[in-house]
Design a protein around this motif. Structure first.
Motif, PDB file in Angstrom:
ATOM      1  N   THR A   1       0.828  -1.206   0.000  1.00  0.00           N
ATOM      2  CA  THR A   1       0.000   0.000   0.000  1.00  0.00           C
ATOM      3  C   THR A   1       0.864   1.258   0.000  1.00  0.00           C
TER       4      THR A   1
ATOM      5  N   HIS B   1       2.426   1.702  -3.394  1.00  0.00           N
ATOM      6  CA  HIS B   1       1.434   2.136  -4.380  1.00  0.00           C
ATOM      7  C   HIS B   1       1.128   3.631  -4.218  1.00  0.00           C
ATOM      8  N   VAL B   2       0.965   4.083  -2.997  1.00  0.00           N
ATOM      9  CA  VAL B   2       0.712   5.508  -2.759  1.00  0.00           C
ATOM     10  C   VAL B   2       1.898   6.346  -3.232  1.00  0.00           C
TER      11      VAL B   2
ATOM     12  N   VAL C   1       1.846   6.595  -7.138  1.00  0.00           N
ATOM     13  CA  VAL C   1       0.833   7.521  -7.650  1.00  0.00           C
ATOM     14  C   VAL C   1       1.231   8.963  -7.356  1.00  0.00           C
TER      15      VAL C   1
ATOM     16  N   HIS D   1      -5.424  -4.083 -11.233  1.00  0.00           N
ATOM     17  CA  HIS D   1      -4.280  -3.546 -11.978  1.00  0.00           C
ATOM     18  C   HIS D   1      -4.239  -4.083 -13.411  1.00  0.00           C
TER      19      HIS D   1
ATOM     20  N   CYS E   1      -5.356   7.075 -10.437  1.00  0.00           N
ATOM     21  CA  CYS E   1      -5.927   7.440  -9.133  1.00  0.00           C
ATOM     22  C   CYS E   1      -7.105   6.539  -8.753  1.00  0.00           C
TER      23      CYS E   1
ATOM     24  N   GLU F   1      -7.545   3.521  -9.805  1.00  0.00           N
ATOM     25  CA  GLU F   1      -6.918   2.229  -9.513  1.00  0.00           C
ATOM     26  C   GLU F   1      -6.362   2.197  -8.099  1.00  0.00           C
ATOM     27  N   LEU F   2      -5.733   3.282  -7.681  1.00  0.00           N
ATOM     28  CA  LEU F   2      -5.208   3.372  -6.320  1.00  0.00           C
ATOM     29  C   LEU F   2      -6.328   3.302  -5.291  1.00  0.00           C
TER      30      LEU F   2
ATOM     31  N   THR G   1      -7.855  -0.272  -5.140  1.00  0.00           N
ATOM     32  CA  THR G   1      -6.882  -1.216  -4.592  1.00  0.00           C
ATOM     33  C   THR G   1      -6.680  -1.011  -3.098  1.00  0.00           C
ATOM     34  N   LEU G   2      -6.659   0.257  -2.662  1.00  0.00           N
ATOM     35  CA  LEU G   2      -6.504   0.533  -1.230  1.00  0.00           C
ATOM     36  C   LEU G   2      -7.661  -0.033  -0.432  1.00  0.00           C
TER      37      LEU G   2
END
Length: 272
Positions: free
Chosen positions: A58, A61-62, A65, A146, A180, A182-183, A186-187
């Motif tokens: 996580t 990934h952050v 982005v 993803h 964004c 996607e983030l 996924t989060l």
């Protein structure tokens, strides 16, 4: 006369039982205490480390982005910092950096899914069948998200020149929206998964069959004594068959382990 026949029959039955006991080599061997056997077959609870892996993923990934947004704003949408961007990226195009990072994130999601699948298969073999089914689809969602995001990025990048002709930098804005969204999705999936795993590790439950037997032992109402492995009206037959297959597989492994422990303890007591 009848009393004589009954006494004779009882004496014969007692004699047969005595002979069967004497003929049984297992009964002649040393007796194994119940405490020793239970301590031998009792397994220590093994928690799942995948919640920490999900947390690290996580954060990565952050960070990805955030870097994409900064690069798009400073280097892609405007030319005010073009020299600084080229120097920082060693002459590599900003779009190339973003897309390579996107591929790298997909590879991380793929490795995460494989790692989680490995640990969850081990949990399934240890008898935690309900937890395995609860998180079976959840652990696959980040990789699927993803993969869908990569397909959407290809759809945007391929006709990027046509899109930019209609609206300036439209392809860049669409790409940022995809990343964004996607983030965000996924989060949510990783957070829900982390909660499930953390709760499982905190509760430290026994295998499903042990928990079911324990709940039956403390149940005072016969109507409360039920099992989820049977078929009822409205239940899915495929799911019932899968549950029974998982339970049979676990019980076979448990019986194999129990047999090995009994033989080991018996041979140890004979040597002592």
């Amino acid at each position: 006369m009848d009393s004589k026949r009954l006494s004779a029959h009882a004496s014969n039955a007692s004699t047969d039982f005595t002979q069967s006991v004497e003929d049984d080599p297992l009964i002649d061997g040393p007796l194994i205490s119940q405490d020793a056997l239970q301590s031998a077959i009792k397994r220590e609870f093994q928690g799942l480390p995948t919640n920490w892996i999900a947390g690290i993923l996580t954060v990565v990934h952050v960070a990805y982005v955030s870097v994409c947004v900064v690069l798009a704003v400073l280097c892609w949408l405007t030319d005010d910092h073009s020299k600084e961007c080229k120097a920082a990226l060693n002459g590599v195009d900003t779009q190339t950096v973003v897309l390579l990072g996107k591929v790298g994130m997909w590879l991380l999601m793929f490795m995460f899914e494989r790692c989680v699948q490995h640990h969850h298969s081990a949990v399934r073999r240890r008898g935690y069948l309900q937890f395995y089914r609860t998180t079976r689809n959840l652990k696959r969602l980040p990789l699927l998200i993803h993969s869908a995001g990569n397909a959407a990025v290809l759809v945007v990048i391929a006709p990027s020149s046509l899109l930019d002709e209609k609206v300036k930098n439209l392809s860049v804005y669409l790409l940022l929206v995809i990343i964004c969204v996607e983030l965000l999705v996924t989060l949510i999936c990783l957070l829900v998964y982390t909660v499930h795993v953390s709760r499982f590790n905190a509760q430290r439950p026994g295998p499903d069959i042990s928990e079911e037997e324990r709940s039956h032992a403390y149940s005072t109402n016969a109507s409360d004594m039920h099992t989820e492995t049977g078929f009822r009206d409205g239940s899915c037959l495929d799911e019932v068959v899968e549950k029974q297959a998982d339970l049979i597989e676990y019980l076979k492994q448990h019986n194999t382990l129990l047999s090995k422990r009994i033989l080991a303890l018996t041979s140890q007591q004979i040597r002592d």
